[in-house]
Design a protein around this motif. Structure first.
Motif, PDB file in Angstrom:
ATOM      1  N   VAL A 235      83.045  65.355  19.346  1.00  0.00           N
ATOM      2  CA  VAL A 235      82.961  66.212  20.532  1.00  0.00           C
ATOM      3  C   VAL A 235      83.816  67.465  20.335  1.00  0.00           C
ATOM      4  N   LEU A 236      85.007  67.297  19.781  1.00  0.00           N
ATOM      5  CA  LEU A 236      85.889  68.431  19.536  1.00  0.00           C
ATOM      6  C   LEU A 236      85.235  69.451  18.603  1.00  0.00           C
ATOM      7  N   GLU A 237      84.530  68.963  17.591  1.00  0.00           N
ATOM      8  CA  GLU A 237      83.899  69.843  16.614  1.00  0.00           C
ATOM      9  C   GLU A 237      82.695  70.586  17.198  1.00  0.00           C
ATOM     10  N   SER A 238      81.973  69.936  18.089  1.00  0.00           N
ATOM     11  CA  SER A 238      80.710  70.506  18.565  1.00  0.00           C
ATOM     12  C   SER A 238      80.816  71.236  19.902  1.00  0.00           C
TER      13      SER A 238
ATOM     14  N   LYS B  46      88.958  53.056  16.088  1.00  0.00           N
ATOM     15  CA  LYS B  46      88.368  53.880  15.026  1.00  0.00           C
ATOM     16  C   LYS B  46      87.052  54.513  15.477  1.00  0.00           C
ATOM     17  N   VAL B  47      86.227  53.737  16.170  1.00  0.00           N
ATOM     18  CA  VAL B  47      84.944  54.245  16.637  1.00  0.00           C
ATOM     19  C   VAL B  47      85.149  55.282  17.734  1.00  0.00           C
ATOM     20  N   ILE B  48      86.086  55.007  18.646  1.00  0.00           N
ATOM     21  CA  ILE B  48      86.364  55.939  19.740  1.00  0.00           C
ATOM     22  C   ILE B  48      86.892  57.263  19.190  1.00  0.00           C
ATOM     23  N   LEU B  49      87.824  57.189  18.229  1.00  0.00           N
ATOM     24  CA  LEU B  49      88.404  58.405  17.648  1.00  0.00           C
ATOM     25  C   LEU B  49      87.346  59.227  16.923  1.00  0.00           C
ATOM     26  N   LYS B  50      86.440  58.565  16.253  1.00  0.00           N
ATOM     27  CA  LYS B  50      85.359  59.266  15.558  1.00  0.00           C
ATOM     28  C   LYS B  50      84.527  60.077  16.551  1.00  0.00           C
ATOM     29  N   ASP B  51      84.208  59.478  17.697  1.00  0.00           N
ATOM     30  CA  ASP B  51      83.415  60.174  18.715  1.00  0.00           C
ATOM     31  C   ASP B  51      84.199  61.338  19.328  1.00  0.00           C
ATOM     32  N   ILE B  52      85.517  61.160  19.505  1.00  0.00           N
ATOM     33  CA  ILE B  52      86.330  62.248  20.061  1.00  0.00           C
ATOM     34  C   ILE B  52      86.308  63.457  19.142  1.00  0.00           C
TER      35      ILE B  52
END
Length: 232
Positions: free
Chosen positions: A110-113, A101-107
Motif C-alpha cells: 500500500v505504501l508503494e502504490s 509477515k503477511v500483514i507487513l507485506k500488504d502494508i
C-alpha cells in the motif's frame, strides 16, 4: 474443542487528492498507519438430535495504536527499521509472528502504490471458533449456553466461491442513510462516494474488506447469511 483464526485487512480509502500523484508526494509526507485489533467469536452447539445452535459475536475493538511521525519515504527506504517498528506494534497486540509477515507485506504494498496522503488502516480480527455439545434442550440450558463466553472451533471457515466474489454487486455510497453506518469488518465509517459491496442480504461493507472476508468465510459477517461457496 476450540481454536483461533486470524483475519486482517490493510486498506487506504480511495479518495485521491486534487493534483496529487505518487511522484508528486513530498518526501516528508507522513501517512499515518492506524492499527486496530478486534476479537470476535463463533460457536456451534450441537444436540443429540442433530439440531444446532449457532451463536456469533461481532468484532469488539480490544486495542489500537497509530504510527504518526515517520515519513513515508523513510518507511520505504529503511525497510528493516520499519519492519521492526511495525512488528513491535503488532506484537503488543498479540498478533502471532507468522501472521505479522503477511500483514507487513500488504502494508508495504500500500505504501508503494499509494497516490494520496490519507491514513492507512490495518485491522486484525482474532476469531475464536468453538464446537460444543448439549444434551439438555431445555430453555434454561439453551439460555445458559447462549450466555457463555465464546471460544473456538477447529474447522476453518469455508470461503465464498471465486465466481461469486468476482461478480459482487458494487455500489457508490451516495445515500446519506448508508454513510451514517460503519463497516462492521473494519469498524470504519463509510464516506460519501466510496465504492462499497452490497451482499445479497442487503448489508453494505467496504469493497476491499468484503473481498478479504469472503475469501475466508462465505457467511455475511453481520447476519451470517450464507453466500455460494466452492462446496456448493
Amino acid at each position: 474443542m476450540s481454536s483461533n483464526y486470524y483475519q486482517f485487512f490493510v486498506r487506504q480509502i480511495r479518495k485521491p487528492l486534487i493534483n496529487k500523484t505518487q511522484s508528486q508526494l513530498p518526501e516528508d509526507a507522513v501517512l499515518p498507519i492506524s492499527f486496530k485489533r478486534y476479537n470476535s467469536s463463533h460457536t456451534i452447539w450441537a444436540s443429540e438430535d442433530d439440531e444446532e445452535i449457532d451463536i456469533s459475536q461481532p468484532p469488539v475493538l480490544t486495542a489500537k495504536e497509530t504510527i504518526t511521525k515517520v515519513p513515508r519515504a523513510e518507511l520505504l527506504s529503511d525497510r528493516r527499521a520499519s519492519t521492526v517498528l511495525m512488528s513491535e506494534v503488532l506484537s503488543r497486540m498479540d498478533v502471532p509472528e507468522r501472521k505479522q509477515k503477511v500483514i507487513l507485506k500488504d502494508i508495504f504494498q500500500v505504501l508503494e502504490s499509494t497516490t494520496t496522503e490519507l491514513p492507512i488502516h490495518v485491522g486484525i480480527n482474532r476469531i475464536t471458533f468453538r464446537l460444543g455439545y448439549i444434551r439438555d434442550r431445555s430453555n434454561e440450558m439453551i439460555q445458559r449456553v447462549t450466555n457463555e463466553s465464546m471460544a473456538t472451533y477447529e474447522a476453518r471457515p469455508i470461503p465464498a466461491s471465486k465466481s461469486f466474489i468476482k461478480d459482487l454487486e458494487r455500489v457508490s455510497l451516495d445515500d446519506s442513510d448508508n454513510v451514517k453506518e460503519s463497516c462492521v469488518i473494519c469498524m470504519e465509517c463509510f464516506e460519501v462516494g466510496v465504492q462499497a459491496i452490497r451482499l445479497p442480504c442487503s448489508h453494505f461493507f467496504h469493497e476491499e474488506c468484503s473481498v478479504q472476508w469472503l475469501m475466508t468465510s462465505h457467511l455475511c459477517p453481520l447476519c451470517r447469511y450464507p453466500m455460494p461457496c466452492e462446496e456448493d
